[in-house]
Design an enzyme around this catalytic site. Structure first.
Site, PDB file in Angstrom:
ATOM      1  N   CYS A  86     -10.691  43.198  15.877  1.00  0.00           N
ATOM      2  CA  CYS A  86     -11.944  42.536  16.242  1.00  0.00           C
ATOM      3  C   CYS A  86     -11.611  41.109  16.623  1.00  0.00           C
ATOM      4  O   CYS A  86     -11.452  40.242  15.756  1.00  0.00           O
ATOM      5  CB  CYS A  86     -12.954  42.577  15.100  1.00  0.00           C
ATOM      6  SG  CYS A  86     -14.520  41.743  15.488  1.00  0.00           S
ATOM      7  N   ASN A 121     -13.416  38.770  18.290  1.00  0.00           N
ATOM      8  CA  ASN A 121     -14.462  37.793  17.999  1.00  0.00           C
ATOM      9  C   ASN A 121     -14.510  37.490  16.505  1.00  0.00           C
ATOM     10  O   ASN A 121     -14.722  36.348  16.091  1.00  0.00           O
ATOM     11  CB  ASN A 121     -15.816  38.312  18.478  1.00  0.00           C
ATOM     12  CG  ASN A 121     -15.925  38.310  19.993  1.00  0.00           C
ATOM     13  OD1 ASN A 121     -15.301  37.502  20.666  1.00  0.00           O
ATOM     14  ND2 ASN A 121     -16.715  39.221  20.532  1.00  0.00           N
ATOM     15  N   CYS A 139     -17.826  41.911  22.284  1.00  0.00           N
ATOM     16  CA  CYS A 139     -16.685  42.596  21.660  1.00  0.00           C
ATOM     17  C   CYS A 139     -15.418  42.014  22.258  1.00  0.00           C
ATOM     18  O   CYS A 139     -15.142  42.202  23.450  1.00  0.00           O
ATOM     19  CB  CYS A 139     -16.754  44.100  21.899  1.00  0.00           C
ATOM     20  SG  CYS A 139     -15.337  45.017  21.222  1.00  0.00           S
ATOM     21  N   GLN A 194     -19.246  43.521  12.657  1.00  0.00           N
ATOM     22  CA  GLN A 194     -18.047  43.730  11.858  1.00  0.00           C
ATOM     23  C   GLN A 194     -18.062  42.842  10.611  1.00  0.00           C
ATOM     24  O   GLN A 194     -18.591  41.719  10.648  1.00  0.00           O
ATOM     25  CB  GLN A 194     -16.764  43.406  12.641  1.00  0.00           C
ATOM     26  CG  GLN A 194     -16.189  44.567  13.424  1.00  0.00           C
ATOM     27  CD  GLN A 194     -16.955  44.825  14.699  1.00  0.00           C
ATOM     28  OE1 GLN A 194     -17.383  43.890  15.370  1.00  0.00           O
ATOM     29  NE2 GLN A 194     -17.137  46.095  15.043  1.00  0.00           N
TER      30      GLN A 194
END
Length: 302
Positions: free
Chosen positions: A76, A78, A224, A47
């Site tokens: 997202c 992380n 994820c 990402q």
């Protein structure tokens, strides 16, 4: 306006993240730039977290999230931890509030360097996940891979953490399954009109799990965060675990862990690490980039 902006290569449990500083600008990181960066082994990512000036009072930044195929991502976890670490290092602050297309996220960096992100409330309604078929109970939907009388994967729990997730329950190490083959089929199954993140989850005890994820728009990923949240919530929802669980992400380096806490107020808080790797500058339109000379010099120092 300069053609280039600062960016950092970071990771959250191995989840490859590019944090791009777009503050003070009105343009965006383009899908073409994301695809170009993803195609370069040095900048390949899961990402992009593009930090923009805040749009709402009371928030510190607007975060635009892109997948490696150039598509938009709603959440997202992380990557959000990476943004927190980057901004905490820059400002000395420990608490932040971000706006994303999935809503408002609050995050804090702890004294031990771990970062907690309030990922919001889970969504279980079939038409909000969304699914293309009505299910009264989305904790177990009709979907399987393999022979009808002996499916390899079946009956996942479906939900949204700002993005759609399907969690398949497995009875052995998720790394032993051919997720690289099954992942694309399940991500793009007609039951998921906006595609879905596909997670394999093995419950070890009432407080521990092991997961592995095929990420929507990114593919086989080392980690994820939103999928870990979905797995932890789904496990508690189906009575497999308690509401606070430690998740070992099987595909991350050294099988790193995240703590997922589905709190009584229905919010899901994820706690885990983030790691800075190197920095540079990038053209947000084309994806052309250059690594900082100082970082290269430090890397070359014995």
């Amino acid at each position: 306006m300069s053609d280039r902006v600062e960016f950092a290569r970071m990771n959250g449990l191995g989840n490859k993240i590019l944090v791009v500083d777009m503050r003070g600008r009105t343009d965006r990181v383009t899908p073409a730039a994301a695809i170009a960066l993803a195609a370069d082994p040095a900048t390949a990512f899961d990402q992009i977290m593009a930090i923009h000036d805040p749009k709402l009072d009371g928030t510190d930044a607007y975060i635009d999230i892109l997948n490696c195929d150039g598509s938009k991502a709603q959440a997202c976890g992380n990557g959000t931890r990476c943004v927190v670490q980057a901004l905490a290092s820059e400002t000395g602050r420990k608490s932040f509030t971000f706006q994303t297309i999935a809503g408002i996220l609050n995050a804090v960096e702890h004294a031990d360097g771990t970062i907690s992100v309030d990922m919001g409330k889970p969504v279980f309604a079939w038409d909000k996940i969304p699914l293309s078929e009505e299910f009264h109970d989305t904790s177990r939907i009709e979907l399987q891979i393999g022979p009808i009388d002996a499916p390899i994967l079946h009956s996942p729990s479906a939900m949204s953490m700002g993005n759609p997730h399907a969690v398949f329950w497995v009875d052995r190490d998720p790394m032993t399954y051919d997720l690289e083959r099954f992942g694309p089929l399940l991500e793009n199954h007609p039951i998921f009109p906006e595609k879905a993140n596909i997670t394999l989850a093995q419950v070890i005890s009432k407080t521990s799990m092991v997961t592995r994820t095929w990420e929507r728009g990114a593919g086989l990923t080392l980690a994820c965060g939103s999928a870990a949240c979905a797995a932890g919530v789904s496990a508690a929802r189906t009575g497999r675990t308690e509401r606070e669980v430690t998740i070992t992400v099987a595909s991350s380096p050294n099988r790193g862990t995240l703590t997922i806490d589905w709190r009584p107020d229905d919010k899901v808080v994820m706690t885990g690490p983030a790691e800075w790797e190197w920095s540079g500058t990038v053209d947000p339109t084309t994806g052309g980039w250059q690594r900082d000379v100082s970082a290269d010099a430090e890397a070359a120092t014995p």
